[in-house]
Design a protein around this motif. Sequence first.
Motif, PDB file in Angstrom:
ATOM      1  N   ARG A 197       0.822  -1.223   0.000  1.00 28.58           N
ATOM      2  CA  ARG A 197       0.000   0.000   0.000  1.00 28.58           C
ATOM      3  C   ARG A 197       0.856   1.274   0.000  1.00 28.58           C
ATOM      4  O   ARG A 197       0.707   2.148   0.870  1.00 28.58           O
ATOM      5  CB  ARG A 197      -0.968   0.003   1.174  1.00 28.58           C
ATOM      6  CG  ARG A 197      -1.965  -1.140   1.129  1.00 28.58           C
ATOM      7  CD  ARG A 197      -3.168  -0.886   1.985  1.00 28.58           C
ATOM      8  NE  ARG A 197      -4.135  -1.960   1.878  1.00 28.58           N
ATOM      9  CZ  ARG A 197      -5.372  -1.931   2.368  1.00 28.58           C
ATOM     10  NH1 ARG A 197      -5.785  -0.838   3.010  1.00 28.58           N
ATOM     11  NH2 ARG A 197      -6.189  -2.947   2.220  1.00 28.58           N
ATOM     12  N   THR A 203      -6.077  -0.059  -8.252  1.00 29.99           N
ATOM     13  CA  THR A 203      -7.109   0.932  -8.580  1.00 29.99           C
ATOM     14  C   THR A 203      -8.138   1.026  -7.465  1.00 29.99           C
ATOM     15  O   THR A 203      -8.564   2.129  -7.070  1.00 29.99           O
ATOM     16  CB  THR A 203      -7.787   0.566  -9.906  1.00 29.99           C
ATOM     17  OG1 THR A 203      -6.794   0.519 -10.945  1.00 29.99           O
ATOM     18  CG2 THR A 203      -8.846   1.591 -10.281  1.00 29.99           C
ATOM     19  N   ALA A 204      -8.546  -0.130  -6.929  1.00 30.72           N
ATOM     20  CA  ALA A 204      -9.529  -0.140  -5.846  1.00 30.72           C
ATOM     21  C   ALA A 204      -8.991   0.543  -4.590  1.00 30.72           C
ATOM     22  O   ALA A 204      -9.761   1.155  -3.823  1.00 30.72           O
ATOM     23  CB  ALA A 204      -9.937  -1.570  -5.529  1.00 30.72           C
ATOM     24  N   LEU A 205      -7.681   0.466  -4.399  1.00 31.36           N
ATOM     25  CA  LEU A 205      -7.055   1.094  -3.235  1.00 31.36           C
ATOM     26  C   LEU A 205      -6.629   2.537  -3.510  1.00 31.36           C
ATOM     27  O   LEU A 205      -6.005   3.172  -2.651  1.00 31.36           O
ATOM     28  CB  LEU A 205      -5.827   0.277  -2.807  1.00 31.36           C
ATOM     29  CG  LEU A 205      -6.113  -1.121  -2.243  1.00 31.36           C
ATOM     30  CD1 LEU A 205      -4.811  -1.889  -2.036  1.00 31.36           C
ATOM     31  CD2 LEU A 205      -6.871  -1.015  -0.917  1.00 31.36           C
ATOM     32  N   HIS A 206      -6.944   3.036  -4.700  1.00 29.66           N
ATOM     33  CA  HIS A 206      -6.601   4.417  -5.111  1.00 29.66           C
ATOM     34  C   HIS A 206      -5.087   4.646  -5.084  1.00 29.66           C
ATOM     35  O   HIS A 206      -4.608   5.720  -4.688  1.00 29.66           O
ATOM     36  CB  HIS A 206      -7.316   5.434  -4.221  1.00 29.66           C
ATOM     37  CG  HIS A 206      -8.801   5.263  -4.189  1.00 29.66           C
ATOM     38  ND1 HIS A 206      -9.603   5.589  -5.269  1.00 29.66           N
ATOM     39  CD2 HIS A 206      -9.632   4.768  -3.225  1.00 29.66           C
ATOM     40  CE1 HIS A 206     -10.867   5.318  -4.965  1.00 29.66           C
ATOM     41  NE2 HIS A 206     -10.917   4.817  -3.738  1.00 29.66           N
ATOM     42  N   ILE A 207      -4.339   3.625  -5.508  1.00 25.03           N
ATOM     43  CA  ILE A 207      -2.885   3.750  -5.645  1.00 25.03           C
ATOM     44  C   ILE A 207      -2.586   4.082  -7.097  1.00 25.03           C
ATOM     45  O   ILE A 207      -2.826   3.252  -7.984  1.00 25.03           O
ATOM     46  CB  ILE A 207      -2.166   2.442  -5.256  1.00 25.03           C
ATOM     47  CG1 ILE A 207      -2.462   2.068  -3.812  1.00 25.03           C
ATOM     48  CG2 ILE A 207      -0.658   2.570  -5.471  1.00 25.03           C
ATOM     49  CD1 ILE A 207      -1.939   0.688  -3.413  1.00 25.03           C
ATOM     50  N   PRO A 208      -2.092   5.283  -7.393  1.00 26.92           N
ATOM     51  CA  PRO A 208      -1.802   5.618  -8.794  1.00 26.92           C
ATOM     52  C   PRO A 208      -0.637   4.806  -9.339  1.00 26.92           C
ATOM     53  O   PRO A 208       0.308   4.471  -8.618  1.00 26.92           O
ATOM     54  CB  PRO A 208      -1.473   7.111  -8.739  1.00 26.92           C
ATOM     55  CG  PRO A 208      -1.021   7.350  -7.347  1.00 26.92           C
ATOM     56  CD  PRO A 208      -1.788   6.390  -6.474  1.00 26.92           C
ATOM     57  N   HIS A 244      -3.559  16.032  -7.381  1.00 25.53           N
ATOM     58  CA  HIS A 244      -4.795  16.081  -8.175  1.00 25.53           C
ATOM     59  C   HIS A 244      -4.666  17.041  -9.364  1.00 25.53           C
ATOM     60  O   HIS A 244      -5.622  17.723  -9.747  1.00 25.53           O
ATOM     61  CB  HIS A 244      -5.985  16.483  -7.302  1.00 25.53           C
ATOM     62  CG  HIS A 244      -6.144  15.612  -6.073  1.00 25.53           C
ATOM     63  ND1 HIS A 244      -6.576  14.316  -6.142  1.00 25.53           N
ATOM     64  CD2 HIS A 244      -5.865  15.870  -4.757  1.00 25.53           C
ATOM     65  CE1 HIS A 244      -6.587  13.792  -4.919  1.00 25.53           C
ATOM     66  NE2 HIS A 244      -6.160  14.717  -4.056  1.00 25.53           N
TER      67      HIS A 244
END
Length: 398
Positions: A149, A171-176, A359
């Motif tokens: 993570r 992607t589910a963990l919002h790791i770019p 962002h």
Amino acid sequence: MNPGTARPATGAPRRHPGPRPGRFARCAAALLATVSVLAGCERGSARHVPGEPASGPSGCPAAYDTARTAVARAERTDVPWNGPTTGPPAVSGKSLVYVAQTMTNPGVAGALQGVRQAARVVGWNVRVIDGGGTPAGIQAAMGQAVALRPAGVVVAGFDPGTTSQQVARATALHIPLVGWHAVAAPGPSRRPPLFSNVTTHVRDVARVSARWIIADARGRAGAVVFTDDSIPFARTKSRLITAELATCRGVRVLAYENIPIPDASARTPRETAALMSRFGGRWTHSVAINDLYFADAAPAFRAAGAPGAGPPYNIGAGDGDPSAFQRINSRQYQSATVPEPLSQQGWQIVDEFNRAFSHAPASGYAAPVHVSTAENSHGAHTWEPTGYQEAYRKIWRR
């Protein structure tokens, strides 16, 4: 050609010393005696072909002129930084995991050095997990990376599609994810989901490497293409190379050698020896999707008595690692490379992650193609755009 001897500008008639005694010398003498259309053992020298003007290039005049112009432009060394100059300031305290297709790939290793340099500037931690060049190893490495993570994961030198489950988990963990040569095009990718992919434009690299052969051979060549079709990026590059070579009717692709990069050290010497036995003096030029093939081919060339300065005259369509420059500068079985600016691309990877964390949109930058030879490298062992570190430090306020 002896090391240190200046060579005239691309496309001008050039004279080279004959090969050392051995099979190449005998084949070359026989082919020159019969004015073979594919043999080119006096590199770049103008030879009269019946039915064509003795003073002009043979084989493909229009394609030759296009190639000569493109190569001359790519050989320039005075290209200023044309990458991003604005962006978000550096976010502190982040961690990255660099998943390597294999650390035996010099491009993967070179980009990592740039990532580590840039990470030190912004105060990030970098961990490396080596996939070992096998599908199972890469999947395991990617799974391990996601399980940690981290703030971001680098997909270095392999197709994310081969690790679709691990990519979906990231992607589910919002790791770019930021790729290096992960897909064919630079910039963001929706399928597979990459915040950005860092690479030069593969079409430009393929074209200029093929055009270097056309220009260097004055439109008459017998070429061998070395590639790794297991990597989509490499497969695309090699097919674009062969398509560009086909624009010159005087250039014949003698062989298309599909050798996976992890197997290159074992297979390339054997395949090279077999090709030399099969084609002899008809083999005048080579192009490989990665410079490492010529490191592995060198023993076979040397054992056959082939001169280090060629033929065959070899160009790498990536990655421009220091060992490639060493071979080029010493004229030992490699004449040119189309180098990736590996350190700059490592800095760019960090910048792309910083944009993701802030962002902000990806920069989408792709470095211009460059051709490095002994004449324009001036003894250097890398090629990088000038001013990139200063530009990124200014962006990051560091």
